[in-house]
Design an enzyme around this catalytic site. Structure first.
Site, mmCIF file in Angstrom:
data_model
loop_
_atom_site.group_PDB
_atom_site.id
_atom_site.type_symbol
_atom_site.label_atom_id
_atom_site.label_comp_id
_atom_site.label_asym_id
_atom_site.label_seq_id
_atom_site.Cartn_x
_atom_site.Cartn_y
_atom_site.Cartn_z
ATOM 1 N N HIS A 252 -2.228 4.098 -1.573
ATOM 2 C CA HIS A 252 -2.452 5.166 -2.533
ATOM 3 C C HIS A 252 -1.136 5.651 -3.140
ATOM 4 O O HIS A 252 -0.058 5.377 -2.613
ATOM 5 C CB HIS A 252 -3.146 6.341 -1.827
ATOM 6 C CG HIS A 252 -4.456 5.974 -1.197
ATOM 7 N ND1 HIS A 252 -5.661 6.377 -1.709
ATOM 8 C CD2 HIS A 252 -4.753 5.242 -0.094
ATOM 9 C CE1 HIS A 252 -6.647 5.917 -0.962
ATOM 10 N NE2 HIS A 252 -6.113 5.219 0.039
ATOM 11 N N SER B 256 -0.091 -6.132 6.412
ATOM 12 C CA SER B 256 1.215 -6.561 5.939
ATOM 13 C C SER B 256 2.186 -5.392 5.949
ATOM 14 O O SER B 256 2.152 -4.570 6.854
ATOM 15 C CB SER B 256 1.111 -7.180 4.553
ATOM 16 O OG SER B 256 2.292 -7.899 4.273
ATOM 17 N N ASP C 237 -1.809 3.844 5.835
ATOM 18 C CA ASP C 237 -1.724 3.897 7.293
ATOM 19 C C ASP C 237 -0.733 2.826 7.725
ATOM 20 O O ASP C 237 -0.760 1.699 7.198
ATOM 21 C CB ASP C 237 -3.077 3.599 7.932
ATOM 22 C CG ASP C 237 -4.094 4.710 7.752
ATOM 23 O OD1 ASP C 237 -3.820 5.651 6.978
ATOM 24 O OD2 ASP C 237 -5.168 4.637 8.373
#
Length: 302
Positions: free
Chosen positions: A154, A256, A98
């Site tokens: 991922h 980050s 995300d």
């Protein structure tokens, strides 16, 4: 038109934002935050989350759990199964996390932009001229994770991780305000260079998670160590880990940035642009079909 609240005006005031998040003892506060986040206390965690929500749009509705015994557990929370489906099309590279898309597009030779007027080179970022050359004239996407977002990342495609290079460094904030003020910021901060090959054709894909103020700890499932400011092990770590598209690769312990680099032969997926919010699993880059040979260049028949 809604008038911004005093809190929003305070957070958006660039000079003050930069001062409060950068002109501070960044490394000391980052270490302190790491220790604080691991304190196991339900009541302290609830209080910390309440304060966190006051400053951000933290949403835990998709979280696999709703109660946490530490702030670290909330930062690194897993989501409910199926919350992030990954686009199955093999010609599409999915977003690993995300994020908010930052600068993106073609790599110009071996030069990339962190913000307008602020270039950096692939060799400076990756610490390897050989690896940088593999991505010359390719494509890149900057993915910025805010503190309230889901912090796990991922595999964007079926791939194998071949090597991880840990590069210690500073912990500048990586928000747009800092990126417009600090030259070569990504090349100064702590980061991990994850070298991978796609299972389909062996082409290169490099992911560079970059740490920031209050977050200088990266956990990768491919390694049995946590990469952080106190890490004293080897910097170049060979790997032989395979992931299917969508498999979890690791996490940050706050928010980050992840930089994604691919060689020539890819282009931004439809709709991907700076400022766009993306979710893990959405199309990020697409394979560009090789041009068909023209009739004039076809080999003659027997």
């Amino acid at each position: 038109m809604n008038t911004p609240s005093w809190r929003d005006r305070l957070l958006l005031q660039e000079d003050l934002n930069f001062l409060l998040t950068n002109r501070i003892p960044r490394l000391a506060l980052t270490r302190l935050m790491g220790r604080y986040s691991r304190i196991r206390s339900r009541w302290l965690t609830r209080l910390s989350i309440a304060v966190w929500r006051w400053f951000t749009d933290l949403d835990l509705s998709e979280s696999a759990q709703q109660e946490f015994d530490s702030l670290h557990a909330c930062f690194t929370r897993a989501l409910r199964p199926g919350a992030r489906p990954f686009v199955p099309d093999p010609t599409l590279l999915a977003s690993p996390c995300d994020a908010i898309v930052g600068e993106c597009g073609p790599v110009q030779g071996q030069q990339v932009w962190q913000a307008k007027g602020f270039p950096y080179t692939l060799a400076d970022l990756m610490g390897s001229a050989e690896l940088a050359a593999r991505h010359a004239d390719g494509q890149f996407v900057t993915l910025r994770l805010t503190s309230s977002m889901y912090h796990r990342f991922h595999a964007p495609h079926d791939l194998a991780v071949e090597r991880v290079t840990y590069i210690s460094g500073d912990t500048w904030n990586v928000n747009p305000i800092a990126l417009r003020r600090v030259e070569r910021l990504f090349c100064k901060n702590e980061r991990a260079v994850i070298e991978t090959r796609l299972a389909a054709d062996g082409s290169r894909l490099t992911l560079v998670p970059v740490a920031a103020v209050l977050v200088a700890s990266i956990r990768l499932h491919a390694l049995d160590v946590r990469l952080h400011l106190g890490y004293r092990g080897p910097h170049a770590i060979p790997c032989a880990a395979r992931y299917a598209k969508g498999d979890e690769m690791g996490w940050f312990e706050h928010g980050s940035t992840i930089l994604v680099f691919v060689p020539p032969g890819w282009a931004l997926a439809d709709g991907v642009a700076a400022g766009q919010r993306v979710r893990a699993g959405q199309a990020l880059l697409r394979r560009v079909p090789s041009p068909a040979p023209s009739a004039g260049t076809a080999e003659p028949g027997p």
